[in-house]
Design an enzyme around this catalytic site. Sequence first.
Site, PDB file in Angstrom:
ATOM      1  N   GLU A 131       0.807  -1.215   0.000  1.00  0.00           N
ATOM      2  CA  GLU A 131       0.000   0.000   0.000  1.00  0.00           C
ATOM      3  C   GLU A 131       0.844   1.271   0.000  1.00  0.00           C
ATOM      4  OE1 GLU A 131      -2.060  -1.573   3.502  1.00  0.00           O
ATOM      5  OE2 GLU A 131      -1.259   0.151   4.556  1.00  0.00           O
ATOM      6  N   CYS A 161       3.577   8.301   1.035  1.00  0.00           N
ATOM      7  CA  CYS A 161       4.223   7.318   1.902  1.00  0.00           C
ATOM      8  C   CYS A 161       4.208   5.982   1.174  1.00  0.00           C
ATOM      9  CB  CYS A 161       3.429   7.240   3.202  1.00  0.00           C
ATOM     10  SG  CYS A 161       3.966   5.942   4.295  1.00  0.00           S
ATOM     11  N   CYS A 196       7.005  -7.278   6.969  1.00  0.00           N
ATOM     12  CA  CYS A 196       8.233  -6.794   7.613  1.00  0.00           C
ATOM     13  C   CYS A 196       8.664  -7.786   8.683  1.00  0.00           C
ATOM     14  CB  CYS A 196       7.992  -5.431   8.252  1.00  0.00           C
ATOM     15  SG  CYS A 196       9.467  -4.754   9.045  1.00  0.00           S
ATOM     16  N   CYS A 251       7.919  -5.339  15.282  1.00  0.00           N
ATOM     17  CA  CYS A 251       7.472  -4.379  16.297  1.00  0.00           C
ATOM     18  C   CYS A 251       6.061  -4.797  16.727  1.00  0.00           C
ATOM     19  CB  CYS A 251       7.482  -2.967  15.731  1.00  0.00           C
ATOM     20  SG  CYS A 251       9.098  -2.533  15.062  1.00  0.00           S
ATOM     21  N   CYS A 253       2.710  -3.065  15.399  1.00  0.00           N
ATOM     22  CA  CYS A 253       2.610  -2.733  13.972  1.00  0.00           C
ATOM     23  C   CYS A 253       1.984  -3.861  13.153  1.00  0.00           C
ATOM     24  CB  CYS A 253       4.008  -2.419  13.433  1.00  0.00           C
ATOM     25  SG  CYS A 253       4.036  -2.139  11.654  1.00  0.00           S
ATOM     26  N   CYS A 257       0.520   2.312   8.553  1.00  0.00           N
ATOM     27  CA  CYS A 257       1.347   1.244   8.064  1.00  0.00           C
ATOM     28  C   CYS A 257       0.724  -0.166   8.074  1.00  0.00           C
ATOM     29  CB  CYS A 257       2.551   1.328   8.999  1.00  0.00           C
ATOM     30  SG  CYS A 257       3.914   0.333   8.775  1.00  0.00           S
TER      31      CYS A 257
HETATM   32  N1  SAH Z   1      10.012   0.136   9.138  1.00  0.00           N
HETATM   33  C1  SAH Z   1      10.271   1.524   9.178  1.00  0.00           C
HETATM   34  C2  SAH Z   1       9.378   2.313   8.259  1.00  0.00           C
HETATM   35  C3  SAH Z   1       7.944   1.862   8.169  1.00  0.00           C
HETATM   36  S1  SAH Z   1       6.980   2.035   9.636  1.00  0.00           S
HETATM   37  C4  SAH Z   1      10.181   2.033  10.599  1.00  0.00           C
HETATM   38  O1  SAH Z   1       9.733   1.285  11.464  1.00  0.00           O
HETATM   39  O2  SAH Z   1      10.568   3.152  10.835  1.00  0.00           O
HETATM   40  C5  SAH Z   1       6.711   3.787   9.640  1.00  0.00           C
HETATM   41  C6  SAH Z   1       6.305   4.355  10.976  1.00  0.00           C
HETATM   42  O3  SAH Z   1       4.947   3.995  11.299  1.00  0.00           O
HETATM   43  C7  SAH Z   1       7.163   3.845  12.121  1.00  0.00           C
HETATM   44  O4  SAH Z   1       7.568   4.901  12.948  1.00  0.00           O
HETATM   45  C8  SAH Z   1       6.204   2.917  12.809  1.00  0.00           C
HETATM   46  O5  SAH Z   1       6.595   2.692  14.110  1.00  0.00           O
HETATM   47  C9  SAH Z   1       4.886   3.624  12.639  1.00  0.00           C
HETATM   48  N2  SAH Z   1       3.700   2.812  12.915  1.00  0.00           N
HETATM   49  C10 SAH Z   1       3.532   1.488  12.737  1.00  0.00           C
HETATM   50  N3  SAH Z   1       2.283   1.107  13.116  1.00  0.00           N
HETATM   51  C11 SAH Z   1       1.647   2.221  13.541  1.00  0.00           C
HETATM   52  C12 SAH Z   1       0.342   2.494  14.074  1.00  0.00           C
HETATM   53  N4  SAH Z   1      -0.569   1.534  14.200  1.00  0.00           N
HETATM   54  N5  SAH Z   1       0.039   3.773  14.411  1.00  0.00           N
HETATM   55  C13 SAH Z   1       0.962   4.759  14.254  1.00  0.00           C
HETATM   56  N6  SAH Z   1       2.184   4.571  13.755  1.00  0.00           N
HETATM   57  C14 SAH Z   1       2.537   3.312  13.412  1.00  0.00           C
HETATM   58 FE1  SF4 Z   2       8.539  -3.159  10.396  1.00  0.00          FE
HETATM   59 FE2  SF4 Z   2       6.364  -2.037  11.359  1.00  0.00          FE
HETATM   60 FE3  SF4 Z   2       8.519  -2.214  12.884  1.00  0.00          FE
HETATM   61 FE4  SF4 Z   2       8.499  -0.513  10.812  1.00  0.00          FE
HETATM   62  S1  SF4 Z   2       7.217  -0.408  12.633  1.00  0.00           S
HETATM   63  S2  SF4 Z   2      10.121  -1.958  11.404  1.00  0.00           S
HETATM   64  S3  SF4 Z   2       7.251  -1.669   9.359  1.00  0.00           S
HETATM   65  S4  SF4 Z   2       7.338  -3.936  12.095  1.00  0.00           S
END
Ligand code: SAH
Ligand code: SF4
Length: 340
Positions: free
Chosen positions: A89, A102, A109, A113, A116, A330
């Site tokens: 997406e 974005c 991934c 995390c 996420c 994300c």
């Molecule tokens: N993997 C990279 C880039 C993609 S995630 C990273 O982690 O930085 C991009 C951002 O979205 C990250 O800061 C991540 O922590 C945040 N993110 C993920 N899930 C989210 C959610 N449910 N609400 C808000 N931000 C979120």
């Molecule tokens: Fe991967 Fe989501 Fe963590 Fe970014 S925030 S590194 S997309 S698991």
Amino acid sequence: MKCLYGITINELEKYFMDKGEGKFKATQVFEWLYKKRIHSFQEMRNVRKKTISDLENDFSIEPLKVVTKKNGKNVSKYLFELEDGNRIEAVLMLHDYGNSLCISTQVGCNMGCHFCESGRLKKVRNLDASEMVRQVLCVEEDLNLRITHIVLMGIGEPFDNYKEVISFVDIVNTPKGIDIGSRHITISTSGIVPKIKEFALYPKQVNLAISLHAPNNEIRNQIMDINKAYPIEELMEAVRFYLSKTNRRVTFEYILLKDVNDSRKNAHELATILSGINCYVNLIPYNETSHIEYKKSDSKTILDFYDELKKNGVNVTIRKEFGGNVSAACGQLRSNYKEE
Ligand code: SAH
Ligand code: SF4
């Protein structure tokens, strides 16, 4: 067959030179692809027939397929299908300073995390540069507008796909390509230390954002598996190295998770570890998802956190919330779609 949208201008020049042709042809082809936005090789009118048939034999120029699109106020979210059926997406946000897209860098991934959606679904594969470039082209064409800013913050960890991400930056940044200024491109990483150090030596002035999300290892270990490989001290050392090489201000992203990392004490700790670092902090209200138990902090807590950072001299902003109703965070659209 390789997709032509993933080839950098230098690679295309080399391709033509290897065939004994002039490298100016690469510029011609780039103009057709990125200035005139053609959809078939046959439309390249000033290019020799022989060259066109070579290109046809060696490359494809298929666009990405749009599966669904959701529009909200100043936000459009796209779900794309790739040639192999995988889905990714991209989210377009209209800001007063420009149109920011974005994009995703991987299918899923592996960084794991806990808050996420993209991590919950695990990595299937890396995207190649063409699949990143085509997200940009597709959205520009669909909405008939120009994207002015790109953030690599969609599905995936860009630094777990370093080489293709760098090719992508090259292609969108080249004046002969899509021509988006390097200072308008931001790469976000969860903190892969060796890649941050490598990126410190990358010559283009691309912005770096670090997903920090916690002020100490105890909390970060709980919510981000990557912290076990690269704890905060090592991450900060890499950031200092990056700053010493580039002198470019770093952004720290910090999602506020209710009762996990959002106390005033946490804000104070955060200010302490960031002191002396040329940075600013972007506080992100958590976008709740039905599959994950974390909750968003309430507004008063967010403001208190913000105040505490300010009081301690940290540059900080609270991210404007875009379209919770279009699943703008994300990985959410893809994950919801899988279940439907
Ligand atoms: N993997 C990279 C880039 C993609 S995630 C990273 O982690 O930085 C991009 C951002 O979205 C990250 O800061 C991540 O922590 C945040 N993110 C993920 N899930 C989210 C959610 N449910 N609400 C808000 N931000 C979120
Ligand atoms: Fe991967 Fe989501 Fe963590 Fe970014 S925030 S590194 S997309 S698991």
